[in-house]
Design a protein around this motif. Structure first.
Motif, PDB file in Angstrom:
ATOM      1  N   SER A 154    -111.741  -2.841 -69.511  1.00 17.53           N
ATOM      2  CA  SER A 154    -112.704  -2.389 -70.351  1.00 17.53           C
ATOM      3  C   SER A 154    -113.839  -1.889 -71.195  1.00 17.53           C
ATOM      4  CB  SER A 154    -111.517  -1.589 -71.244  1.00 17.53           C
ATOM      5  OG  SER A 154    -112.047  -2.593 -71.958  1.00 17.53           O
ATOM      6  N   ALA A 155    -114.508  -2.413 -70.583  1.00 15.24           N
ATOM      7  CA  ALA A 155    -116.363  -2.725 -70.872  1.00 15.24           C
ATOM      8  C   ALA A 155    -116.926  -1.939 -70.830  1.00 15.24           C
ATOM      9  CB  ALA A 155    -116.953  -3.908 -70.568  1.00 15.24           C
ATOM     10  N   ILE A 156    -117.822  -0.962 -71.425  1.00 12.54           N
ATOM     11  CA  ILE A 156    -118.621   0.495 -70.581  1.00 12.54           C
ATOM     12  C   ILE A 156    -120.075  -0.295 -70.440  1.00 12.54           C
ATOM     13  CG2 ILE A 156    -119.120   2.383 -70.776  1.00 12.54           C
ATOM     14  CD1 ILE A 156    -116.811   2.658 -72.383  1.00 12.54           C
ATOM     15  N   GLY A 157    -120.592   0.063 -69.467  1.00 11.20           N
ATOM     16  CA  GLY A 157    -122.375  -0.059 -69.347  1.00 11.20           C
ATOM     17  C   GLY A 157    -123.432   0.563 -69.309  1.00 11.20           C
ATOM     18  N   ALA A 158    -123.753   0.736 -70.090  1.00 10.58           N
ATOM     19  CA  ALA A 158    -124.956   2.419 -69.674  1.00 10.58           C
ATOM     20  C   ALA A 158    -126.243   1.800 -69.871  1.00 10.58           C
ATOM     21  CB  ALA A 158    -125.360   3.272 -71.589  1.00 10.58           C
TER      22      ALA A 158
END
Length: 500
Positions: free
Chosen positions: A354-358
């Motif tokens: 579920s980790a989000i990267g930008a």
């Protein structure tokens, strides 16, 4: 009542956020009580723009690899990293985070192996060992990992990235599971900031939310962190929980002030049992009514600012000498998926479920379950299941929202020069809405500047929503029939950095 847009020279408008004084404007707090119920509804926390509910499944492994290629061309800019550890031994009924409740530590042993594989794949795409200015381990409970597993994850990070010693390297910990030995290990591994979950020290509240945690356990961790030289100690509190009252929560604030953490986050509990099943174990009749919940918030702001804390905004407070308060005074405060941050302007890689990267104008979120996460990595794919590729308009609005929420002011000529726009023409509708908010004294506006008032700081999310293009589009669409409660799509306002 004065007109919304003033002809007063910009230099005559004081900055709402630059003052070194920590005492909050009592008039603003009094006005906030009246306005909150009228204009402050549910809305995004803007840890990203567009917000995570706009992500879609057309962004996957290939799109994220292209974003990493673009990031690769941006050497030598440092990175930010987020590592998600989903495991917890016990469930907290209020929690909306992506978590796995288990006492089986063989599950985490397998998980850290896959984390290392994901790091290796992302690093290979980046092409070289990149510097990291900010890293954060969240969860779940990252300290669920045993010392061998923690060393494994940190070894993988060091193998593929250079964690700069002058950077901010944080971990969320459960004081009930951490003693002096584990604190020494965290220091040895290079963490220099810790975040402690507290929520409330009242025994009845703790029983109702299934999180019994003593003051002594918490203070023991704080004392160990100071003895070991950790740079910053942060605590999380939640208001709006069952059995809370203004008086009871004030007693918790007394205990917190005795420990004097460097930073505090005071989150509003959102009761959404149709979204988060554990919340069904909370008796809704025990929740404080809206007026009492508002009193808890106002009283907390008064108590903390009177005790010397700077109100950063939304739900964040910091001591004046903390990096967060310094960044705000210097006009370089930013937001990322962990909330307000001092080093948020870098591409962020997210590792774990579920980790989000930008990265390079793209948002990318990993699979939410370990089965999906493992399956993608076994196929040699980065485990991306959804995301968003931002447009030039998105990036412009993201900048505007960030400036207003973080630094409380917007230099319009500077925005026009940077983005080659005529601000008044492009945002004609937005300026009309801002002038309505100005009538409630949330902001002041000239032709060249937008300045948020002390009252506006308390309702800054409402101001930011004016510039949200997607909310405007939603408002223009025909309203469908109301869904059944169990089918309603709700974006909760709880730890939004980790809840989607």
């Amino acid at each position: 009542m004065s007109a919304p847009m003033s002809d007063t020279p910009d230099t005559a408008i004081p900055s709402g956020l630059a003052s070194s004084s920590t005492a909050f404007d009592r008039t603003a707090l009094a006005d906030f009580r009246e306005l909150a119920g009228r204009i402050d509804g549910n809305g995004p926390r803007y840890t990203s723009y567009p917000t995570a509910d706009r992500f879609h499944g057309e962004v996957g492994d290939a799109a994220y690899r292209r974003a990493l290629d673009a990031c690769r061309a941006n050497v030598p800019a440092p990175l930010s990293l987020y590592v998600h550890i989903p495991f917890c031994e016990n469930i907290c009924y209020y929690c909306g985070c992506n978590k796995i409740i288990t006492k089986d530590h063989t599950r985490s042993a397998r998980y850290v192996d896959y984390l290392a594989r994901e790091m290796a794949m992302a690093a290979e795409q980046l092409g070289e060992r990149r510097a990291v200015m900010q890293s954060h381990w969240g969860g779940g409970t990252p300290t669920f990992l045993d010392p061998v597993e923690m060393r494994h994850v940190m070894s993988a990070l060091h193998k593929h990235f250079e964690l700069l010693p002058e950077g901010e390297h944080a971990i969320e910990i459960d004081p009930r599971r951490v003693g002096d030995d584990r604190m020494e290990l965290l220091g040895e591994l290079g963490f220099n900031r810790i975040s402690l979950g507290v929520q409330d020290f009242d025994p009845e509240v703790q029983q109702a939310i299934h999180r019994v945690q003593s003051y002594e356990e918490t203070n023991g961790v704080v004392r160990a962190a100071r003895r070991l030289g950790f740079r910053s100690i942060s605590m999380d509190l939640i208001y709006g929980l069952p059995h809370q009252t203004t008086q009871r929560f004030s007693a918790t604030i007394d205990r917190v002030l005795e420990m004097r953490p460097d930073r505090l986050s005071v989150y509003s509990y959102a009761h959404l049992p149709h979204v988060f099943k554990p919340q069904r174990r909370i008796d809704p009749a025990a929740l404080p009514p809206a007026a009492e919940k508002l009193d808890i918030l106002v009283s907390t702001i008064e108590r903390l600012t009177a005790a010397g804390y700077v109100y950063i905004g939304m739900d964040h407070f910091a001591l004046p000498n903390d990096d967060l308060a310094i960044a705000q005074r210097e006009g370089r405060l930013q937001r990322n998926f962990q909330g307000y941050a001092t080093h948020a302007g870098y591409d962020q890689l997210g590792f774990g479920v579920s980790a989000i990267g930008a990265v390079a104008g793209h948002y990318a979120q990993n699979a939410r379950t370990t089965d999906e996460y493992y399956a993608a990595l076994d196929k040699g794919q980065l485990p991306i299941v959804r995301g968003f590729e931002t447009s030039e308009d998105d990036r412009l609005r993201k900048f505007i929202i960030g400036e207003l929420m973080c630094n409380g002011t917007l230099d319009i000529p500077a925005v026009e020069a940077s983005y080659s726009i005529n601000f008044a023409q492009k945002f004609a509708a937005e300026l009309v809405d801002l002038d309505k908010l100005a009538l409630d004294h949330l902001l002041r506006r000239t032709r060249n500047r937008i300045e948020i008032t002390p009252l506006g700081r308390l309702l800054v999310r409402r101001i930011a929503m004016v510039f949200d293009h997607y909310l405007r589009e939603d408002a223009l669409r025909p309203k469908p029939a109301a869904p059944a409660a169990n089918d309603a799509k709700v974006i909760p306002l709880v730890r939004y950095s980790r809840v989607v």
